[in-house]
Design an enzyme around this catalytic site. Structure first.
Site, PDB file in Angstrom:
ATOM      1  N   ASP A  65      -3.556 -10.972  13.373  1.00 17.29           N
ATOM      2  CA  ASP A  65      -3.584 -11.604  12.055  1.00 17.29           C
ATOM      3  C   ASP A  65      -3.669 -10.564  10.952  1.00 17.29           C
ATOM      4  O   ASP A  65      -4.208  -9.478  11.172  1.00 17.29           O
ATOM      5  CB  ASP A  65      -4.856 -12.453  11.945  1.00 17.29           C
ATOM      6  CG  ASP A  65      -4.588 -13.927  12.072  1.00 17.29           C
ATOM      7  OD1 ASP A  65      -3.490 -14.289  12.505  1.00 17.29           O
ATOM      8  OD2 ASP A  65      -5.482 -14.710  11.740  1.00 17.29           O
ATOM      9  N   TYR A  67      -5.721  -9.237   7.755  1.00 18.98           N
ATOM     10  CA  TYR A  67      -7.126  -9.366   7.376  1.00 18.98           C
ATOM     11  C   TYR A  67      -7.286 -10.625   6.518  1.00 18.98           C
ATOM     12  O   TYR A  67      -6.436 -10.934   5.680  1.00 18.98           O
ATOM     13  CB  TYR A  67      -7.581  -8.155   6.564  1.00 18.98           C
ATOM     14  CG  TYR A  67      -7.598  -6.849   7.329  1.00 18.98           C
ATOM     15  CD1 TYR A  67      -8.345  -6.704   8.498  1.00 18.98           C
ATOM     16  CD2 TYR A  67      -6.899  -5.743   6.859  1.00 18.98           C
ATOM     17  CE1 TYR A  67      -8.386  -5.502   9.178  1.00 18.98           C
ATOM     18  CE2 TYR A  67      -6.929  -4.527   7.529  1.00 18.98           C
ATOM     19  CZ  TYR A  67      -7.670  -4.413   8.699  1.00 18.98           C
ATOM     20  OH  TYR A  67      -7.712  -3.216   9.372  1.00 18.98           O
ATOM     21  N   PHE A  78      -3.506  -3.325  10.049  1.00 24.72           N
ATOM     22  CA  PHE A  78      -4.672  -2.435  10.067  1.00 24.72           C
ATOM     23  C   PHE A  78      -4.943  -1.747   8.731  1.00 24.72           C
ATOM     24  O   PHE A  78      -5.994  -1.145   8.559  1.00 24.72           O
ATOM     25  CB  PHE A  78      -4.574  -1.378  11.183  1.00 24.72           C
ATOM     26  CG  PHE A  78      -4.576  -1.959  12.557  1.00 24.72           C
ATOM     27  CD1 PHE A  78      -5.740  -2.450  13.129  1.00 24.72           C
ATOM     28  CD2 PHE A  78      -3.397  -2.038  13.299  1.00 24.72           C
ATOM     29  CE1 PHE A  78      -5.745  -3.014  14.396  1.00 24.72           C
ATOM     30  CE2 PHE A  78      -3.385  -2.602  14.565  1.00 24.72           C
ATOM     31  CZ  PHE A  78      -4.566  -3.090  15.119  1.00 24.72           C
ATOM     32  N   HIS A 188      -8.164  -3.357  22.293  1.00 33.88           N
ATOM     33  CA  HIS A 188      -8.079  -3.372  20.829  1.00 33.88           C
ATOM     34  C   HIS A 188      -9.163  -2.472  20.239  1.00 33.88           C
ATOM     35  O   HIS A 188     -10.240  -2.312  20.822  1.00 33.88           O
ATOM     36  CB  HIS A 188      -8.264  -4.813  20.339  1.00 33.88           C
ATOM     37  CG  HIS A 188      -7.865  -5.034  18.927  1.00 33.88           C
ATOM     38  ND1 HIS A 188      -8.732  -4.835  17.880  1.00 33.88           N
ATOM     39  CD2 HIS A 188      -6.689  -5.441  18.380  1.00 33.88           C
ATOM     40  CE1 HIS A 188      -8.112  -5.116  16.739  1.00 33.88           C
ATOM     41  NE2 HIS A 188      -6.873  -5.482  17.013  1.00 33.88           N
TER      42      HIS A 188
END
Length: 228
Positions: A65, A67, A78, A188
Site C-alpha cells: 500500500d 503510506y 517506501f 519485509h
C-alpha cells in the site's frame, strides 16, 4: 481519475486503459475522493511511472500500500517527501543499506527520488489508499494494473532485477521470467519482520552484482544528504 503518465509507459500499458476493470477502478477512486481523504494526491498517483522511464528500468522494488498517514505518500514505494518523518520500514532499509553499501550514509530525510531517476522503479501493488485505513483499496483493480506494469518490464528486451520484500510482493514472482531476470526475495523491512531475514539479506550489493554480470550500469544507492 486522471492518468498522467509519459508516452513510453502509456504505449506499454495501452491495452489496460481500455479494459472494463480500469474504468471500474477509476470510478471507485473518484468516488472515494469525493467522500474520504485518499492518498497520495491525484497528481502523485502515477509518480513511479513518471519518474522512471520505461526503457530506463533496471531494478523494480515492489511495495504494498501507499503510506496512509497524513503527508506521507507521494507515489513512490517506501519514499516520503522531504520534511516528513522517516517511516519505520524505511529506517530499517537505511540500516541494511549502511551495512550493505560501505559508503552509504543514511540521510535525515526519506525522499528516494534519486533512485527513481536512476532506474529503480519504486512500485506499490496498490497505488491509492483511504487515509488512515491500510489496505482499504486492495482488491479494487490496482493489483491487475500493477501486474501489467510488471509484465511490461518482464517482456522488454533488457532484463531487470526484481526485489520482492514480504509475502504479498513475493506472490508476484510467478509473473517474472527468471531465466532472463533476477529475483531477490526476503522478509519485509517492517519492524514486525525485518529481524526475520531482511537484515543481512544484502539486496543492494546483490542487485549491483546481477547488473554487473549483464554489463549493465549499477545503481548508486547513495542518497543526497540535502534536498535542494
Amino acid at each position: 481519475m486522471t492518468v498522467n503518465i509519459p508516452d513510453d509507459w502509456r504505449k506499454a500499458l495501452a491495452t489496460e486503459f481500455e479494459k472494463p476493470y480500469f474504468a471500474e477502478l477509476s470510478d471507485f477512486v473518484d468516488a472515494e475522493r469525493k467522500e474520504y481523504t485518499v492518498f497520495p494526491p491525484e497528481k502523485d498517483v502515477f509518480n513511479a511511472l513518471n519518474m522512471t522511464p520505461y526503457e530506463n528500468v533496471r531494478v523494480v522494488i515492489l511495495g504494498q500500500d501507499p503510506y496512509h498517514d497524513d503527508g506521507q505518500a507521494h507515489g513512490l514505494a517506501f519514499s516520503v517527501r522531504p520534511g516528513v518523518s522517516i517511516p519505520p520500514s524505511l529506517r530499517n532499509i537505511y540500516t541494511e543499506l549502511t551495512k550493505d553499501i560501505s559508503d552509504f550514509v543514511a540521510p535525515k530525510h526519506g525522499y528516494l527520488a534519486s533512485w527513481a531517476e536512476h532506474g529503480v522503479l519504486l512500485l506499490n501493488t496498490c497505488l491509492t489508499v483511504r487515509a488512515h485505513e491500510a489496505n482499504s483499496h486492495r482488491g479494487k483493480g490496482w493489483e491487475t494494473f500493477t501486474d501489467a506494469v510488471i509484465h511490461a518490464v518482464v517482456v522488454r528486451e533488457s532484463p531487470a532485477v526484481f526485489i520482492l520484500w514480504g509475502v504479498p510482493a513475493q506472490k508476484k514472482r510467478a509473473l517474472i521470467d527468471e531465466t532472463r531476470h533476477t529475483v531477490l526475495v526476503s522478509p519485509h523491512p517492517s519492524p514486525l519482520s525485518a529481524r526475520k531475514g531482511f537484515f543481512g539479506s544484502e539486496p543492494f550489493t546483490r542487485t549491483n552484482f546481477a547488473l554487473e554480470e549483464r554489463h549493465q550500469p549499477t545503481i548508486d544507492w547513495r542518497l543526497p544528504q540535502v534536498i535542494k
